[in-house]
Write a protein that holds these residues in place. Structure first.
Motif, PDB file in Angstrom:
ATOM      1  N   SER A  63      -8.903 -14.163  -6.505  1.00 18.34           N
ATOM      2  CA  SER A  63      -8.666 -15.395  -7.245  1.00 18.34           C
ATOM      3  C   SER A  63      -9.914 -16.282  -7.317  1.00 18.34           C
ATOM      4  O   SER A  63     -10.150 -16.933  -8.322  1.00 18.34           O
ATOM      5  CB  SER A  63      -7.500 -16.174  -6.632  1.00 18.34           C
ATOM      6  N   LYS A  64     -10.736 -16.303  -6.292  1.00 17.21           N
ATOM      7  CA  LYS A  64     -11.918 -17.177  -6.280  1.00 17.21           C
ATOM      8  C   LYS A  64     -13.027 -16.658  -7.185  1.00 17.21           C
ATOM      9  O   LYS A  64     -13.635 -17.419  -7.926  1.00 17.21           O
ATOM     10  CB  LYS A  64     -12.455 -17.332  -4.855  1.00 17.21           C
ATOM     11  N   THR A  65     -13.294 -15.359  -7.125  1.00 22.28           N
ATOM     12  CA  THR A  65     -14.440 -14.806  -7.838  1.00 22.28           C
ATOM     13  C   THR A  65     -14.078 -14.043  -9.103  1.00 22.28           C
ATOM     14  O   THR A  65     -14.936 -13.792  -9.934  1.00 22.28           O
ATOM     15  CB  THR A  65     -15.207 -13.828  -6.921  1.00 22.28           C
ATOM     16  N   GLY A  66     -12.817 -13.631  -9.218  1.00 26.84           N
ATOM     17  CA  GLY A  66     -12.413 -12.807 -10.347  1.00 26.84           C
ATOM     18  C   GLY A  66     -12.833 -11.351 -10.190  1.00 26.84           C
ATOM     19  O   GLY A  66     -12.591 -10.530 -11.063  1.00 26.84           O
ATOM     20  N   LYS A  67     -13.474 -11.027  -9.052  1.00 23.08           N
ATOM     21  CA  LYS A  67     -13.917  -9.654  -8.812  1.00 23.08           C
ATOM     22  C   LYS A  67     -12.730  -8.783  -8.435  1.00 23.08           C
ATOM     23  O   LYS A  67     -11.797  -9.235  -7.786  1.00 23.08           O
ATOM     24  CB  LYS A  67     -14.946  -9.600  -7.678  1.00 23.08           C
ATOM     25  N   ARG A  68     -12.812  -7.531  -8.845  1.00 25.50           N
ATOM     26  CA  ARG A  68     -11.781  -6.557  -8.487  1.00 25.50           C
ATOM     27  C   ARG A  68     -12.050  -6.103  -7.053  1.00 25.50           C
ATOM     28  O   ARG A  68     -13.175  -5.741  -6.709  1.00 25.50           O
ATOM     29  CB  ARG A  68     -11.847  -5.379  -9.440  1.00 25.50           C
ATOM     30  N   ALA A  69     -11.015  -6.125  -6.241  1.00 23.59           N
ATOM     31  CA  ALA A  69     -11.112  -5.626  -4.869  1.00 23.59           C
ATOM     32  C   ALA A  69     -10.196  -4.419  -4.750  1.00 23.59           C
ATOM     33  O   ALA A  69      -9.012  -4.494  -5.072  1.00 23.59           O
ATOM     34  CB  ALA A  69     -10.694  -6.711  -3.883  1.00 23.59           C
ATOM     35  N   GLU A  70     -10.766  -3.319  -4.332  1.00 26.89           N
ATOM     36  CA  GLU A  70     -10.001  -2.106  -4.080  1.00 26.89           C
ATOM     37  C   GLU A  70     -10.311  -1.698  -2.653  1.00 26.89           C
ATOM     38  O   GLU A  70     -11.414  -1.265  -2.344  1.00 26.89           O
ATOM     39  CB  GLU A  70     -10.395  -1.003  -5.058  1.00 26.89           C
ATOM     40  N   ILE A  71      -9.325  -1.869  -1.773  1.00 26.21           N
ATOM     41  CA  ILE A  71      -9.558  -1.704  -0.344  1.00 26.21           C
ATOM     42  C   ILE A  71      -8.739  -0.541   0.198  1.00 26.21           C
ATOM     43  O   ILE A  71      -7.516  -0.511   0.054  1.00 26.21           O
ATOM     44  CB  ILE A  71      -9.203  -3.002   0.411  1.00 26.21           C
ATOM     45  N   GLN A  72      -9.449   0.378   0.821  1.00 28.61           N
ATOM     46  CA  GLN A  72      -8.810   1.509   1.499  1.00 28.61           C
ATOM     47  C   GLN A  72      -8.088   0.975   2.733  1.00 28.61           C
ATOM     48  O   GLN A  72      -8.662   0.230   3.520  1.00 28.61           O
ATOM     49  CB  GLN A  72      -9.893   2.510   1.927  1.00 28.61           C
ATOM     50  N   LEU A  73      -6.834   1.329   2.888  1.00 27.15           N
ATOM     51  CA  LEU A  73      -6.046   0.871   4.024  1.00 27.15           C
ATOM     52  C   LEU A  73      -6.200   1.842   5.191  1.00 27.15           C
ATOM     53  O   LEU A  73      -6.025   3.046   5.021  1.00 27.15           O
ATOM     54  CB  LEU A  73      -4.573   0.749   3.622  1.00 27.15           C
ATOM     55  N   ASN A  74      -6.508   1.301   6.365  1.00 27.13           N
ATOM     56  CA  ASN A  74      -6.627   2.160   7.540  1.00 27.13           C
ATOM     57  C   ASN A  74      -5.232   2.477   8.086  1.00 27.13           C
ATOM     58  O   ASN A  74      -4.242   1.852   7.684  1.00 27.13           O
ATOM     59  CB  ASN A  74      -7.564   1.532   8.580  1.00 27.13           C
ATOM     60  N   PRO A  75      -5.123   3.459   8.971  1.00 25.82           N
ATOM     61  CA  PRO A  75      -3.799   3.858   9.488  1.00 25.82           C
ATOM     62  C   PRO A  75      -3.000   2.704  10.117  1.00 25.82           C
ATOM     63  O   PRO A  75      -1.781   2.644   9.944  1.00 25.82           O
ATOM     64  CB  PRO A  75      -4.129   4.936  10.524  1.00 25.82           C
ATOM     65  N   LYS A  76      -3.672   1.801  10.814  1.00 25.73           N
ATOM     66  CA  LYS A  76      -2.960   0.673  11.432  1.00 25.73           C
ATOM     67  C   LYS A  76      -2.297  -0.190  10.364  1.00 25.73           C
ATOM     68  O   LYS A  76      -1.124  -0.551  10.473  1.00 25.73           O
ATOM     69  CB  LYS A  76      -3.923  -0.172  12.271  1.00 25.73           C
ATOM     70  N   VAL A  77      -3.038  -0.526   9.319  1.00 22.23           N
ATOM     71  CA  VAL A  77      -2.500  -1.379   8.260  1.00 22.23           C
ATOM     72  C   VAL A  77      -1.395  -0.657   7.498  1.00 22.23           C
ATOM     73  O   VAL A  77      -0.365  -1.255   7.174  1.00 22.23           O
ATOM     74  CB  VAL A  77      -3.629  -1.857   7.304  1.00 22.23           C
ATOM     75  N   LEU A  78      -1.591   0.620   7.225  1.00 17.79           N
ATOM     76  CA  LEU A  78      -0.540   1.379   6.539  1.00 17.79           C
ATOM     77  C   LEU A  78       0.756   1.368   7.342  1.00 17.79           C
ATOM     78  O   LEU A  78       1.833   1.173   6.775  1.00 17.79           O
ATOM     79  CB  LEU A  78      -0.991   2.828   6.307  1.00 17.79           C
ATOM     80  N   ALA A  79       0.648   1.538   8.652  1.00 16.17           N
ATOM     81  CA  ALA A  79       1.843   1.526   9.505  1.00 16.17           C
ATOM     82  C   ALA A  79       2.514   0.157   9.477  1.00 16.17           C
ATOM     83  O   ALA A  79       3.749   0.059   9.383  1.00 16.17           O
ATOM     84  CB  ALA A  79       1.474   1.910  10.932  1.00 16.17           C
ATOM     85  N   LEU A  80       1.721  -0.922   9.534  1.00 16.53           N
ATOM     86  CA  LEU A  80       2.286  -2.277   9.508  1.00 16.53           C
ATOM     87  C   LEU A  80       2.962  -2.561   8.170  1.00 16.53           C
ATOM     88  O   LEU A  80       4.055  -3.133   8.124  1.00 16.53           O
ATOM     89  CB  LEU A  80       1.198  -3.315   9.801  1.00 16.53           C
ATOM     90  N   ILE A  81       2.332  -2.148   7.083  1.00 11.14           N
ATOM     91  CA  ILE A  81       2.916  -2.355   5.754  1.00 11.14           C
ATOM     92  C   ILE A  81       4.219  -1.573   5.624  1.00 11.14           C
ATOM     93  O   ILE A  81       5.210  -2.081   5.097  1.00 11.14           O
ATOM     94  CB  ILE A  81       1.913  -1.976   4.641  1.00 11.14           C
ATOM     95  N   ASN A  82       4.231  -0.355   6.114  1.00  9.07           N
ATOM     96  CA  ASN A  82       5.457   0.449   6.053  1.00  9.07           C
ATOM     97  C   ASN A  82       6.577  -0.177   6.869  1.00  9.07           C
ATOM     98  O   ASN A  82       7.736  -0.137   6.460  1.00  9.07           O
ATOM     99  CB  ASN A  82       5.180   1.883   6.488  1.00  9.07           C
ATOM    100  N   GLU A  83       6.242  -0.781   8.019  1.00 14.14           N
ATOM    101  CA  GLU A  83       7.234  -1.508   8.824  1.00 14.14           C
ATOM    102  C   GLU A  83       7.854  -2.646   8.021  1.00 14.14           C
ATOM    103  O   GLU A  83       9.067  -2.825   8.007  1.00 14.14           O
ATOM    104  CB  GLU A  83       6.556  -2.134  10.055  1.00 14.14           C
ATOM    105  N   ILE A  84       6.991  -3.425   7.369  1.00 12.50           N
ATOM    106  CA  ILE A  84       7.466  -4.556   6.572  1.00 12.50           C
ATOM    107  C   ILE A  84       8.351  -4.049   5.435  1.00 12.50           C
ATOM    108  O   ILE A  84       9.427  -4.585   5.171  1.00 12.50           O
ATOM    109  CB  ILE A  84       6.284  -5.382   6.014  1.00 12.50           C
ATOM    110  N   ARG A  85       7.895  -3.009   4.768  1.00 16.79           N
ATOM    111  CA  ARG A  85       8.625  -2.443   3.626  1.00 16.79           C
ATOM    112  C   ARG A  85      10.013  -1.938   4.055  1.00 16.79           C
ATOM    113  O   ARG A  85      10.998  -2.147   3.344  1.00 16.79           O
ATOM    114  CB  ARG A  85       7.815  -1.311   3.020  1.00 16.79           C
ATOM    115  N   LEU A  86      10.086  -1.304   5.227  1.00 19.50           N
ATOM    116  CA  LEU A  86      11.376  -0.808   5.727  1.00 19.50           C
ATOM    117  C   LEU A  86      12.305  -1.958   6.105  1.00 19.50           C
ATOM    118  O   LEU A  86      13.502  -1.904   5.854  1.00 19.50           O
ATOM    119  CB  LEU A  86      11.165   0.090   6.947  1.00 19.50           C
ATOM    120  N   GLN A  87      11.734  -2.990   6.714  1.00 21.53           N
ATOM    121  CA  GLN A  87      12.557  -4.115   7.150  1.00 21.53           C
ATOM    122  C   GLN A  87      13.019  -4.979   5.980  1.00 21.53           C
ATOM    123  O   GLN A  87      14.110  -5.546   6.018  1.00 21.53           O
ATOM    124  CB  GLN A  87      11.777  -4.961   8.157  1.00 21.53           C
TER     125      GLN A  87
END
Length: 186
Positions: A63-87
């Motif tokens: 939002s600040k720069t208008g630049k596209r950010a494409e970030i590879q998710l590490n295993p820890k973040v993927l696991a946390l996101i999946n927890e949130i998604r399941l809950q």
């Protein structure tokens, strides 16, 4: 607004996560743990929708720069996101406001920057450190620099335009550079 710092002690990074969980909520701890791994500005972090997560990447426009950010998710973040998604399978946002759920006729909204700022500041006071939402981004940059000693790499990760901005941002001071000259004899 007072300047916040990178958290240089990895044990303190873990302690902050724990204190956010016990003093505030699991969700606030998740903001810290995911935020520290993504190194996004708080406005971009809180605006992540599940639809922005494509396989093992988060793709968004900053939002600040208008630049596209494409970030590879590490295993820890993927696991946390999946927890949130399941809950919370019906949530639109990764960090959706629970208060908003109480309003039946209102559309979903993410946590507010104000709520996260307040929680981080109070945990920071408890630990006697200047902790804020930018601390996540600064901490990620600082630890990547300590691991690689490659300021260009850190600069690219943070999507900064200059090395001097990045060095200042992650808390590398002239005192640190002077110490490196003294301690490293070839």
């Amino acid at each position: 607004m007072a300047e916040v710092h990178a958290i240089k002690d990895i044990n303190q990074v873990t302690l902050i996560s724990h204190l956010l969980k016990v003093r505030y909520s699991q969700q606030m701890s998740l903001v810290w743990n995911i935020g520290i791994n993504l190194a996004l500005r708080i406005s971009d972090l809180l605006s992540i929708k599940f639809s922005d997560i494509q396989h093992d990447r988060v793709v968004l426009r900053e939002s600040k720069t208008g630049k596209r950010a494409e970030i590879q998710l590490n295993p820890k973040v993927l696991a946390l996101i999946n927890e949130i998604r399941l809950q919370f399978p019906t949530h639109l946002y990764l960090f959706q406001s629970y208060r908003n759920q109480q309003s039946i006729n209102s559309s979903p909204r993410p946590l507010t920057r104000r709520a996260v700022t307040k929680a981080f500041a109070l945990v920071g006071e408890e630990l006697n450190i200047r902790l804020g939402t930018h601390s996540m981004r600064k901490t990620r940059g600082y630890h990547l620099y300590q691991k690689t000693q490659d300021i260009t790499r850190v600069m690219k990760m943070l999507r900064h335009g200059s090395e001097s901005t990045t060095l200042s941002y992650i808390g590398i001071t002239q005192e640190d550079i002077d110490r490196d000259f003294v301690e490293l004899e070839l």
